[in-house]
Design a protein around this motif. Structure first.
Motif, mmCIF file in Angstrom:
data_model
loop_
_atom_site.group_PDB
_atom_site.id
_atom_site.type_symbol
_atom_site.label_atom_id
_atom_site.label_comp_id
_atom_site.label_asym_id
_atom_site.label_seq_id
_atom_site.Cartn_x
_atom_site.Cartn_y
_atom_site.Cartn_z
ATOM 1 N N ASP A 66 39.669 33.983 40.278
ATOM 2 C CA ASP A 66 40.955 33.144 40.595
ATOM 3 C C ASP A 66 41.793 34.136 41.351
ATOM 4 O O ASP A 66 42.489 33.274 42.093
ATOM 5 C CB ASP A 66 41.728 33.301 39.095
ATOM 6 C CG ASP A 66 40.950 32.248 38.260
ATOM 7 O OD1 ASP A 66 40.177 31.463 38.742
ATOM 8 O OD2 ASP A 66 41.197 32.443 36.975
ATOM 9 N N SER A 67 41.808 35.421 41.444
ATOM 10 C CA SER A 67 42.814 35.764 42.381
ATOM 11 C C SER A 67 42.110 35.868 43.898
ATOM 12 O O SER A 67 43.086 35.508 44.794
ATOM 13 C CB SER A 67 42.661 37.558 42.000
ATOM 14 O OG SER A 67 43.453 37.651 40.712
ATOM 15 N N LEU A 68 40.834 35.774 44.176
ATOM 16 C CA LEU A 68 40.434 35.457 45.092
ATOM 17 C C LEU A 68 40.817 34.191 45.924
ATOM 18 O O LEU A 68 41.109 33.969 47.018
ATOM 19 C CB LEU A 68 38.870 35.835 45.346
ATOM 20 C CG LEU A 68 38.544 37.369 45.300
ATOM 21 C CD1 LEU A 68 37.015 37.328 45.167
ATOM 22 C CD2 LEU A 68 38.791 38.247 46.262
ATOM 23 N N ASN A 69 40.701 33.200 44.983
ATOM 24 C CA ASN A 69 41.000 31.833 45.412
ATOM 25 C C ASN A 69 42.590 31.816 45.658
ATOM 26 O O ASN A 69 43.039 31.092 46.622
ATOM 27 C CB ASN A 69 40.493 30.668 44.053
ATOM 28 C CG ASN A 69 39.274 30.712 44.132
ATOM 29 O OD1 ASN A 69 38.478 30.952 44.995
ATOM 30 N ND2 ASN A 69 38.583 30.199 42.920
ATOM 31 N N ALA A 70 43.315 32.551 44.942
ATOM 32 C CA ALA A 70 44.624 32.547 44.976
ATOM 33 C C ALA A 70 45.159 33.113 46.324
ATOM 34 O O ALA A 70 45.938 32.663 47.114
ATOM 35 C CB ALA A 70 45.552 33.353 44.095
ATOM 36 N N PHE A 71 44.456 34.032 47.085
ATOM 37 C CA PHE A 71 44.482 34.666 48.164
ATOM 38 C C PHE A 71 44.192 34.015 49.432
ATOM 39 O O PHE A 71 45.187 33.917 50.445
ATOM 40 C CB PHE A 71 43.286 35.941 48.659
ATOM 41 C CG PHE A 71 43.792 37.254 47.584
ATOM 42 C CD1 PHE A 71 44.847 37.279 46.742
ATOM 43 C CD2 PHE A 71 42.829 37.960 47.631
ATOM 44 C CE1 PHE A 71 45.134 38.461 46.028
ATOM 45 C CE2 PHE A 71 42.914 39.290 46.933
ATOM 46 C CZ PHE A 71 44.098 39.556 46.140
ATOM 47 N N GLY A 72 43.376 32.953 49.431
ATOM 48 C CA GLY A 72 43.152 31.945 50.423
ATOM 49 C C GLY A 72 42.594 32.795 51.554
ATOM 50 O O GLY A 72 41.985 33.909 51.400
ATOM 51 N N PRO A 73 42.254 32.277 52.842
ATOM 52 C CA PRO A 73 41.610 32.900 53.796
ATOM 53 C C PRO A 73 42.327 33.927 54.596
ATOM 54 O O PRO A 73 41.593 34.497 55.560
ATOM 55 C CB PRO A 73 41.018 31.572 54.612
ATOM 56 C CG PRO A 73 42.189 30.634 54.540
ATOM 57 C CD PRO A 73 42.672 30.641 52.839
ATOM 58 N N ASN A 74 43.580 33.982 54.297
ATOM 59 C CA ASN A 74 44.468 35.005 55.240
ATOM 60 C C ASN A 74 45.410 35.656 54.152
ATOM 61 O O ASN A 74 46.428 35.252 53.767
ATOM 62 C CB ASN A 74 45.212 34.132 56.148
ATOM 63 C CG ASN A 74 46.054 34.993 57.026
ATOM 64 O OD1 ASN A 74 46.044 36.186 57.197
ATOM 65 N ND2 ASN A 74 47.025 34.299 57.895
ATOM 66 N N LEU A 75 45.167 37.098 54.038
ATOM 67 C CA LEU A 75 45.811 37.796 53.134
ATOM 68 C C LEU A 75 47.169 38.066 53.893
ATOM 69 O O LEU A 75 48.346 38.532 53.123
ATOM 70 C CB LEU A 75 45.287 39.154 53.053
ATOM 71 C CG LEU A 75 43.986 39.126 52.113
ATOM 72 C CD1 LEU A 75 43.207 40.279 52.216
ATOM 73 C CD2 LEU A 75 44.562 39.061 50.668
ATOM 74 N N MET A 76 47.519 37.597 55.128
ATOM 75 C CA MET A 76 48.844 37.839 55.606
ATOM 76 C C MET A 76 49.735 36.730 55.290
ATOM 77 O O MET A 76 50.994 36.608 55.772
ATOM 78 C CB MET A 76 48.765 38.065 57.154
ATOM 79 C CG MET A 76 47.930 39.464 57.370
ATOM 80 S SD MET A 76 48.710 40.983 56.517
ATOM 81 C CE MET A 76 50.392 40.943 57.142
ATOM 82 N N ASP A 77 49.117 35.750 54.743
ATOM 83 C CA ASP A 77 49.827 34.468 54.581
ATOM 84 C C ASP A 77 51.138 34.293 53.629
ATOM 85 O O ASP A 77 50.522 34.470 52.267
ATOM 86 C CB ASP A 77 48.721 33.201 54.262
ATOM 87 C CG ASP A 77 49.544 31.931 54.285
ATOM 88 O OD1 ASP A 77 50.890 31.852 54.166
ATOM 89 O OD2 ASP A 77 48.700 30.915 54.301
#
Length: 302
Positions: free
Chosen positions: A264-275
């Motif tokens: 769930d956390s990885l999905n929340a991050f999305g593809p760009n951790l700087m977003d």
């Protein structure tokens, strides 16, 4: 590989390690800590808190403000406007940042060589700029911290000397402000320039190791939060990955627990951790994860 901190530290019972991971990773760290806190487990009571990059910001935040309040602030914050095409947040990253750093890693012979090359490339890029990003970045960091002053806590902030490639650690006894220490630890050198303190320039502490958990050597219990999930882009034989750091700690007698982002956390991050738009969902996912892990960690931490 140099794994010795540059400042003396007292050996104690509990250490909290907060790794790097961009804007979304910082929000996740806050969420996890707030979730644990609301479940009766307070990680901020650690005898030592080590912060690297986004974790450096989090270390300053959780020791200056109640973690649940930080979590609530993230959920209600309005994401800033993108400053330039392809960028997010107050300072736009260099478009080919990953390409540049990958080439440097590939060309390097070992971690020390890699850090020297990273520093040299960052200094060269900064020399070609107008110099305005230095003050801009410091002001940005200052707005993110509850206080410009070091708390009366044992906090260690990591960085790398851009001129020599040597690892550096900052504490309240280093003679610099907390804002400058965090700004140095979060300066990736590409988009965010090497951060100038006096005659020196510094780049992101994550160039030493993403988590720098080995700096907690000598502490009985070590809790590591890694937004990057313990991964590394470096060759396995360099030993930069979290698993190696954990092995080193356990070899010297520490008991170690790690918290890595779940699905769930990885999905929340999305593809760009700087977003910046991913901060609220990342914080919420981290909070839920912290709540779920509290019972498991209570005996370890209490």
């Amino acid at each position: 590989m140099n794994t010795t901190p540059s400042a003396p530290r007292p050996i104690g019972d509990r250490a909290l390690v907060l790794g790097g991971g961009g804007s979304a990773g910082n929000a996740w760290l806050i969420g996890v800590i707030a979730g644990l806190f609301d479940s009766g487990l307070d990680p901020t009571e650690a005898d030592l808190i080590i912060g690297t990059s986004a974790g450096a910001t989090a270390a300053a935040q959780i020791t200056g403000t109640n973690p649940p309040q930080l979590f609530a602030d993230i959920l209600t914050a309005v994401p800033p406007q993108r400053p330039a095409p392809g960028g997010r947040g107050p300072v736009a990253p260099v478009a080919n940042h990953m390409e540049i750093t990958t080439e440097i890693i590939t060309a390097a012979q070992d971690p020390a060589d890699m850090r020297r090359r990273m520093g040299a490339a960052a200094l060269e890029m900064d020399a070609a700029s107008d110099g305005s990003k230095q003050a801009q970045w410091r002001a940005t960091v200052a707005t993110r911290l509850p206080s410009a002053d070091w708390p009366n806590r044992n906090i260690l902030i990591t960085a790398v000397d851009a001129h020599t490639g040597d690892p550096v650690t900052f504490t309240r006894d280093s003679g610099i402000t907390l804002v400058d220490a965090v700004a140095a630890s979060t300066s990736n050198g590409f988009g965010v320039p090497p951060f100038e303190i006096g005659a020196n320039h510094y780049i992101d502490g994550g160039y030493r190791r993403n988590e720098n958990a080995d700096l907690a050597t000598g502490y009985n219990r070590v809790l590591v939060l890694s937004p990057l999930g313990g991964r590394t882009r470096h060759p396995a034989e360099w030993g930069m990955q979290l698993a190696t750091q954990v092995d080193e700690l356990r070899t010297t007698g520490s008991t170690v627990e790690t918290i890595l982002p779940n699905t769930d956390s990885l999905n929340a991050f999305g593809p760009n951790l700087m977003d910046f738009s991913r901060r609220a969902p990342s914080a919420q996912a981290g909070y839920d994860q912290g709540k779920a892990l509290a019972d498991h960690l209570t005996e370890f931490w209490s």
